[in-house]
Every structure is written in C-alpha cells, then in structure tokens.
Design a protein around this motif. Structure first.
Motif, PDB file in Angstrom:
ATOM      1  N   LEU A 116       1.424  -1.039   0.048  1.00 40.25           N
ATOM      2  CA  LEU A 116       0.514  -0.026   0.057  1.00 40.25           C
ATOM      3  C   LEU A 116       1.068   1.068   0.015  1.00 40.25           C
ATOM      4  CD1 LEU A 116      -3.244  -0.735   2.218  1.00 40.25           C
ATOM      5  CD2 LEU A 116      -2.695  -1.058  -0.108  1.00 40.25           C
ATOM      6  N   ARG A 117       1.877   1.439   0.583  1.00 40.28           N
ATOM      7  CA  ARG A 117       2.642   2.593   0.419  1.00 40.28           C
ATOM      8  C   ARG A 117       3.931   2.634  -0.962  1.00 40.28           C
ATOM      9  NH1 ARG A 117       4.884   0.316   5.159  1.00 40.28           N
ATOM     10  NH2 ARG A 117       6.145  -0.963   4.392  1.00 40.28           N
ATOM     11  N   SER A 118       3.695   1.623  -1.604  1.00 43.78           N
ATOM     12  CA  SER A 118       3.795   1.711  -3.251  1.00 43.78           C
ATOM     13  C   SER A 118       2.812   1.672  -4.112  1.00 43.78           C
ATOM     14  CB  SER A 118       4.416   0.270  -3.565  1.00 43.78           C
ATOM     15  OG  SER A 118       3.724  -0.684  -3.837  1.00 43.78           O
ATOM     16  N   VAL A 119       1.482   1.661  -3.722  1.00 43.29           N
ATOM     17  CA  VAL A 119       0.684   2.510  -4.418  1.00 43.29           C
ATOM     18  C   VAL A 119      -0.048   3.146  -4.571  1.00 43.29           C
ATOM     19  CG1 VAL A 119      -2.157   2.475  -3.877  1.00 43.29           C
ATOM     20  CG2 VAL A 119      -0.722  -0.529  -4.516  1.00 43.29           C
ATOM     21  N   ASN A 120       0.211   4.351  -2.509  1.00 39.93           N
ATOM     22  CA  ASN A 120       0.290   5.388  -1.974  1.00 39.93           C
ATOM     23  C   ASN A 120       1.026   6.355  -2.857  1.00 39.93           C
ATOM     24  OD1 ASN A 120      -1.757   4.918  -0.923  1.00 39.93           O
ATOM     25  ND2 ASN A 120      -0.803   4.434   0.743  1.00 39.93           N
ATOM     26  N   GLU A 121       1.872   6.092  -3.120  1.00 47.85           N
ATOM     27  CA  GLU A 121       2.957   6.653  -4.295  1.00 47.85           C
ATOM     28  C   GLU A 121       2.465   7.304  -5.578  1.00 47.85           C
ATOM     29  OE1 GLU A 121       6.317   8.798  -4.798  1.00 47.85           O
ATOM     30  OE2 GLU A 121       5.751   8.344  -2.969  1.00 47.85           O
ATOM     31  N   THR A 122       2.358   5.566  -5.647  1.00 49.76           N
ATOM     32  CA  THR A 122       1.804   5.628  -7.870  1.00 49.76           C
ATOM     33  C   THR A 122       0.246   6.980  -7.664  1.00 49.76           C
ATOM     34  OG1 THR A 122       1.746   4.105  -9.155  1.00 49.76           O
ATOM     35  CG2 THR A 122       0.368   3.703  -7.782  1.00 49.76           C
ATOM     36  N   VAL A 123      -0.140   6.635  -6.823  1.00 48.27           N
ATOM     37  CA  VAL A 123      -1.255   7.673  -6.732  1.00 48.27           C
ATOM     38  C   VAL A 123      -0.586   8.702  -6.597  1.00 48.27           C
ATOM     39  CG1 VAL A 123      -3.468   8.388  -5.273  1.00 48.27           C
ATOM     40  CG2 VAL A 123      -2.695   5.956  -5.887  1.00 48.27           C
ATOM     41  N   ARG A 124       0.040   8.979  -5.646  1.00 49.54           N
ATOM     42  CA  ARG A 124       0.598  10.915  -5.723  1.00 49.54           C
ATOM     43  C   ARG A 124       1.470  10.813  -6.776  1.00 49.54           C
ATOM     44  NH1 ARG A 124       1.579   9.272  -0.209  1.00 49.54           N
ATOM     45  NH2 ARG A 124       3.904   8.006  -0.880  1.00 49.54           N
ATOM     46  N   SER A 125       2.107  10.145  -7.593  1.00 53.92           N
ATOM     47  CA  SER A 125       2.452  10.938  -9.051  1.00 53.92           C
ATOM     48  C   SER A 125       1.626  10.851  -9.444  1.00 53.92           C
ATOM     49  CB  SER A 125       3.284   9.262  -9.524  1.00 53.92           C
ATOM     50  OG  SER A 125       4.245   9.232  -8.442  1.00 53.92           O
ATOM     51  N   LEU A 126       0.555  10.102 -10.428  1.00 52.06           N
ATOM     52  CA  LEU A 126      -0.082  10.276 -11.044  1.00 52.06           C
ATOM     53  C   LEU A 126      -1.096  11.725 -10.455  1.00 52.06           C
ATOM     54  CD1 LEU A 126      -2.358   9.698 -13.436  1.00 52.06           C
ATOM     55  CD2 LEU A 126      -4.066   8.423 -11.536  1.00 52.06           C
ATOM     56  N   ARG A 127      -1.303  12.280  -9.794  1.00 51.58           N
ATOM     57  CA  ARG A 127      -1.890  13.542  -9.105  1.00 51.58           C
ATOM     58  C   ARG A 127      -1.224  14.342  -9.644  1.00 51.58           C
ATOM     59  NH1 ARG A 127      -5.114  11.115  -3.542  1.00 51.58           N
ATOM     60  NH2 ARG A 127      -7.076  10.216  -4.829  1.00 51.58           N
ATOM     61  N   LEU A 128      -0.457  13.979  -9.423  1.00 49.29           N
ATOM     62  CA  LEU A 128       1.359  15.477  -9.578  1.00 49.29           C
ATOM     63  C   LEU A 128       1.239  15.435 -10.923  1.00 49.29           C
ATOM     64  CD1 LEU A 128       3.679  14.482  -6.565  1.00 49.29           C
ATOM     65  CD2 LEU A 128       2.254  16.775  -7.398  1.00 49.29           C
ATOM     66  N   GLY A 129       1.372  14.587 -12.067  1.00 49.28           N
ATOM     67  CA  GLY A 129       1.010  14.851 -12.814  1.00 49.28           C
ATOM     68  C   GLY A 129       0.039  14.449 -14.181  1.00 49.28           C
ATOM     69  N   THR A 130      -0.968  14.663 -13.564  1.00 48.50           N
ATOM     70  CA  THR A 130      -1.771  14.400 -14.266  1.00 48.50           C
ATOM     71  C   THR A 130      -3.193  15.202 -13.722  1.00 48.50           C
ATOM     72  OG1 THR A 130      -2.997  12.714 -13.673  1.00 48.50           O
ATOM     73  CG2 THR A 130      -2.013  12.233 -15.106  1.00 48.50           C
ATOM     74  N   GLY A 131      -3.531  15.553 -12.179  1.00 50.60           N
ATOM     75  CA  GLY A 131      -4.316  16.081 -11.556  1.00 50.60           C
ATOM     76  C   GLY A 131      -5.467  15.597 -11.522  1.00 50.60           C
ATOM     77  N   VAL A 132      -5.622  13.592 -11.661  1.00 50.87           N
ATOM     78  CA  VAL A 132      -6.150  13.091 -11.343  1.00 50.87           C
ATOM     79  C   VAL A 132      -6.785  13.468 -10.038  1.00 50.87           C
ATOM     80  CG1 VAL A 132      -7.226  11.128 -11.684  1.00 50.87           C
ATOM     81  CG2 VAL A 132      -5.462  11.655 -13.279  1.00 50.87           C
ATOM     82  N   GLY A 133      -8.072  13.751  -9.989  1.00 48.62           N
ATOM     83  CA  GLY A 133      -8.535  13.726  -8.191  1.00 48.62           C
ATOM     84  C   GLY A 133      -8.724  12.223  -7.545  1.00 48.62           C
ATOM     85  N   SER A 134     -10.692  11.403  -8.089  1.00 51.12           N
ATOM     86  CA  SER A 134     -11.061  10.318  -7.406  1.00 51.12           C
ATOM     87  C   SER A 134      -9.615   9.410  -7.404  1.00 51.12           C
ATOM     88  CB  SER A 134     -11.916  10.509  -7.903  1.00 51.12           C
ATOM     89  OG  SER A 134     -13.082  11.867  -6.912  1.00 51.12           O
ATOM     90  N   VAL A 135      -9.362   8.705  -6.534  1.00 52.27           N
ATOM     91  CA  VAL A 135      -8.713   7.974  -6.945  1.00 52.27           C
ATOM     92  C   VAL A 135      -9.148   6.881  -5.494  1.00 52.27           C
ATOM     93  CG1 VAL A 135      -6.590   6.408  -7.147  1.00 52.27           C
ATOM     94  CG2 VAL A 135      -6.543   8.612  -8.168  1.00 52.27           C
ATOM     95  N   CYS A 136      -9.784   5.304  -5.567  1.00 56.00           N
ATOM     96  CA  CYS A 136     -10.167   4.776  -4.937  1.00 56.00           C
ATOM     97  C   CYS A 136      -9.535   3.400  -4.433  1.00 56.00           C
ATOM     98  CB  CYS A 136     -11.540   4.257  -4.608  1.00 56.00           C
ATOM     99  SG  CYS A 136     -11.584   2.911  -3.375  1.00 56.00           S
ATOM    100  N   VAL A 137      -8.824   3.215  -3.013  1.00 54.27           N
ATOM    101  CA  VAL A 137      -7.493   1.999  -3.319  1.00 54.27           C
ATOM    102  C   VAL A 137      -8.573   0.792  -2.377  1.00 54.27           C
ATOM    103  CG1 VAL A 137      -5.366   1.297  -2.548  1.00 54.27           C
ATOM    104  CG2 VAL A 137      -5.515   3.778  -3.712  1.00 54.27           C
ATOM    105  N   MET A 138      -8.519  -0.134  -3.032  1.00 53.81           N
ATOM    106  CA  MET A 138      -9.690  -1.329  -1.656  1.00 53.81           C
ATOM    107  C   MET A 138      -9.301  -2.316  -2.325  1.00 53.81           C
ATOM    108  SD  MET A 138     -13.268  -1.291  -0.583  1.00 53.81           S
ATOM    109  CE  MET A 138     -13.254   0.258  -1.554  1.00 53.81           C
ATOM    110  N   VAL A 139      -9.245  -2.781  -0.797  1.00 55.34           N
ATOM    111  CA  VAL A 139      -8.440  -4.639  -0.421  1.00 55.34           C
ATOM    112  C   VAL A 139      -9.771  -4.879  -0.207  1.00 55.34           C
ATOM    113  CG1 VAL A 139      -6.960  -5.464   1.461  1.00 55.34           C
ATOM    114  CG2 VAL A 139      -6.714  -2.677   1.075  1.00 55.34           C
ATOM    115  N   ALA A 140      -9.909  -6.351  -0.715  1.00 54.51           N
ATOM    116  CA  ALA A 140     -11.337  -7.167  -1.044  1.00 54.51           C
ATOM    117  C   ALA A 140     -10.418  -8.061   0.708  1.00 54.51           C
ATOM    118  CB  ALA A 140     -11.035  -8.165  -2.089  1.00 54.51           C
TER     119      ALA A 140
END
Length: 225
Positions: free
Chosen positions: A17-41
């Motif tokens: 999840l630390r690696s996933v949170n980092e890729t979400v941050r990179s995505l938001r910084l690079g594209t401005g994408v807002g809503s990203v849900c990380v769902m663990v089943a």
C-alpha cells in the motif's frame, strides 16, 4: 481505482500500500486526476490485514466467497460503489496483489496506454529474489519486453466497462487473471502487453492460492537448462 485481494497478508500489505499510495501521488501530480479509490478485498482474513489496510488509508470490503477471482471482483464492485460510479469506459481499474510492490509510474503508464486506445494493459512482474537456480530458471523463461506473452494479476489494468463486458474475473482459486485476459482478447478489445509498468512481487515458496505464483516458482527448481 486500485483493486487488491488480500488473504492474511498483514506482514506484506503495508509495503504494497505504501507503493500504491506513491503511484497515486505521482498520478495526481502529473495529471491532476482527483478521485482514486484503493480497495482491499479481505478474502476470509483471520489476522490483522484489515487494520494494516485502514492505517494506510485504503478502503476495505469483506469477501467471503472464497478464491482470489471473487475477491478481485468484490474489490472492483465495492470500489465503484465507493466512487459512486458505474462500470463505464472512463473508469480505469488497476489490479495488483497484496504481496507486490508497484513502481511510481504504474498508474501513469497504464493511463497513458488507455489514452492511446488500450482497453486493457497487461504488465510484467519480477520476483524479489537474488541469484540462485530458481532465479536463473525464471530469467530463462521470462523476457520482460514490450509485447511479452505473460499474464499476472499483480500487474493488470483495464476499463471498468471491459471488465464488466467479459463477466469480471469470476470464481476461481487461481488463474483467474489468465482467463479474464483470454476473454478480453477473444472479445477483440484493444490490449497492450508492456514492460513499462514492471511490478516486483514476493518470491515466497508458499503462497495463498493453490496453483498460484508461489507454486510456479517452486516448480522452477531444477529447470535451469
């Protein structure tokens, strides 16, 4: 959204999840994408996996159907509900596993391929092991290049509409990723096999799914030639 099945993965999920949170941050910084849900089943978990997920800021859903395929589908369904979205073509579903580490560019690269017309992005993985007979056997059987032939649920992305059109991952204890990719390709959706999103996954010899990745790695022993 990011969908992650987890079965008693309290020891490894935090790093994932630390690696996933980092890729979400990179995505938001690079594209401005807002809503990203990380769902663990939580696939029948009896340990502290839920607490690890919650500490990392991920959403969780209980999956009692049994099997990684059902857990992946449950994660996608609950993620869509959390975002108040339908399974449309503009919703991207990125899948990995609780014992894996995604690179910072993971989501950015998947969405770059999607913007270029891909309905599905099939990535590569490398096991976290150094040298030895097993690693040599792995390297001889896996050319991590563009257009590779491999399929791994730990590194897979597709449009939510594509996932829905082929019936999702379906019930199964193993190889649900391979079957989904086959159905997507048979339905003639546009797919890309790429090494630009390479994921590092656990090289443990005993995994959570019978017939899964750990079993495959063990079977490589003695197959260097």
């Amino acid at each position: 959204m990011v969908a992650i099945p987890a079965k008693n993965e309290s020891l490894l999920l935090g790093a994932c999840l630390r690696s996933v949170n980092e890729t979400v941050r990179s995505l938001r910084l690079g594209t401005g994408v807002g809503s990203v849900c990380v769902m663990v089943a939580l696939d029948g978990c009896t340990d502290g996996t839920a607490a690890v997920a919650e500490r990392a800021g991920a959403q969780t859903v209980m999956s009692e159907a049994g099997g990684v395929g059902a857990a992946r589908d449950q994660a996608v369904n609950r993620g869509l509900a959390h975002l108040h979205l339908l399974a449309g073509p503009h919703v991207w579903v990125a899948c990995t596993d609780a014992d894996s580490l995604v690179p910072p560019n993971w989501l950015t690269e998947q969405l770059r391929h999607a913007d270029a017309g891909a309905d599905m992005v099939v990535g590569t993985v490398q096991p976290a092991m150094e040298g030895g007979e097993r690693r040599s056997a792995w390297d001889r059987r896996h050319r991590l290049v563009e257009g590779h032939p491999h399929v791994h649920g730990a590194n897979l992305g597709l449009r939510a509409s594509t996932w829905a059109a082929v019936g999702g991952f379906g019930v199964g204890a193993a190889h649900e990723d391979v079957r989904l990719v086959e159905r997507v390709r048979q339905a003639r959706f546009a797919s890309v096999a790429t090494d630009t999103t390479r994921v590092t996954t656990s090289a443990r010899p005993w995994g959570r799914a019978e017939g899964g990745f750990a079993d495959y790695l063990r079977a490589l022993d003695g197959q260097v030639g």
